[in-house]
Scaffold this active site. Structure first.
Site, short mmCIF file in Angstrom:
data_model
loop_
_atom_site.label_atom_id
_atom_site.label_comp_id
_atom_site.label_asym_id
_atom_site.label_seq_id
_atom_site.Cartn_x
_atom_site.Cartn_y
_atom_site.Cartn_z
N GLY A 28 -46.66 -28.92 0.08
CA GLY A 28 -48.08 -28.75 -0.24
C GLY A 28 -49.02 -28.96 0.93
CG ASP B 225 -45.41 -21.47 0.64
OD1 ASP B 225 -46.23 -20.56 0.82
OD2 ASP B 225 -44.91 -21.72 -0.48
CB SER C 137 -47.64 -26.27 6.12
OG SER C 137 -47.15 -25.02 5.65
CG ASN D 111 -38.23 -24.10 4.37
OD1 ASN D 111 -37.50 -23.56 5.18
ND2 ASN D 111 -37.85 -24.43 3.14
CG ASP E 212 -38.12 -22.27 -0.85
OD1 ASP E 212 -37.32 -23.12 -0.45
OD2 ASP E 212 -39.36 -22.41 -0.76
ZN LIG Z 1 -39.21 -26.88 -0.16
#
Ligand SMILES: [Zn+2]
Length: 323
Positions: A182, A268, A226, A266, A85
């Site tokens: 984030g 995280d 996210s 994605n 990544d």
């Molecule tokens: Zn990224």
């Protein structure tokens, strides 16, 4: 395996492959358990920060172990990609390619256009010799992700995508349409208050559709996706945490995106939140516990539950293994 066939099927089938970041064994186990239970292909990704934290050799072997573990759990033909990544240099990408990664991202999005192309092409030329697939990025996402950070976002310009993908030869393209890295994706000022909940500005679907029109069937990637579930944020804050104004991307919008040419999403921060919430809760309720297994077990369970929810209810990749 690399992402080529996986993406082809995802674009045709109107779903997206989950790309979950991992730094620890518990995250890896939770990802594999979730993928096996839902019969979903999965991308396990490692950032530069993860390599710095856990060591590249250890992460690589964890990923190798993941394939064996999936088989042990009863999945005969697991589809697992080990992906870098946000590779930020040719050298880092080459190192990963030389050491068994099946896919890499070269992120030259902060560079001037021509330099981004030159760097991505160099990585593609090297990677394709080993049948490793390459993700490149056009447009800038705001937010902070490990060592990647940008103050403001710049949407991808649809008029550049044909030139960029043709000249680089990249296998997939990460675009910027309003997601960001984030757990604090938006300030409260950017959001609208609906029934006491802060709702962020919608993703730029018009730009996504324009890109799809220019590159029919080409795999598109969304970073920073996210949703920052309020339930986890509230648990963290209830048990001594202090997360202020954490705001993510509403899941309905991601579900909408997954139906289009977006074939990799994605996630995280949601895993970080799920892990932290479970650990805080456990330690608050069991102040005498000091064996890491006591609090990492519920943390792993909570992450697994979150991964399954994403796969089934947001991305739609459940039951999509080729065999
Ligand atoms: Zn990224």
């Amino acid at each position: 395996m690399n992402t080529r066939e996986m993406f082809k099927r995802a674009v045709a089938g109107g779903y997206a492959i989950p790309a979950f970041n991992f730094n620890t064994m518990e995250q890896m186990q939770a990802i594999v358990m979730a993928a096996v239970e839902t019969k979903s292909p999965v991308i396990m990704q490692v950032s530069k920060g993860a390599r710095n934290y856990a060591n590249g050799t250890i992460l690589r072997n964890l990923a190798k172990g993941a394939v064996e573990y999936a088989k042990e759990l009863g999945c005969e033909h697991p589809e697992i990609v080990l992906h870098l990544d946000h590779g930020d240099s040719f050298e880092l990408c080459k190192d990963c390619i030389d050491n068994g990664f099946s896919s890499v991202m070269i992120d030259g999005s902060s560079l001037p256009y021509e330099e981004n192309i030159a760097l991505a092409k160099k990585v593609v030329d090297y990677a394709h010799q080993f049948d490793v697939t390459v993700e490149a990025e056009l447009g800038v996402l705001a937010g902070v992700e490990d060592e990647v950070s940008a103050a403001e976002s710049h949407y991808t310009k649809p008029e550049e995508v044909i030139d960029f993908s043709t000249r680089t030869g990249c296998d997939s393209l990460a675009i910027s349409i309003g997601t960001s890295h984030g757990a604090h994706k938006f300030t409260p000022e950017q959001c609208t208050l609906v029934n006491g909940v802060l709702v962020p500005p919608p993703l730029a679907f018009d730009i996504l559709h324009e890109i799809e029109k220019k590159l029919p069937g080409f795999p598109i990637v969304l970073h920073g996706s996210s949703s920052v579930p309020m339930e986890e944020v509230n648990t963290i804050n209830k048990y001594g945490g202090h997360l202020e104004a954490a705001i993510g991307i509403p899941e309905e919008q991601l579900r909408e995106a997954a139906k289009s040419a977006v074939c990799k999403i994605n996630i995280d921060s949601d895993s970080r939140l799920a892990m932290t919430a479970a650990i805080r809760k456990h330690l608050a309720e069991h102040p005498g516990d000091f064996d890491p297994r006591q609090y990492l077990k519920p943390a792993r369970e909570n992450m697994k539950k979150m991964y399954i929810h994403k796969i089934v209810n947001v991305l739609g990749s459940d039951g999509k293994l080729a065999q």
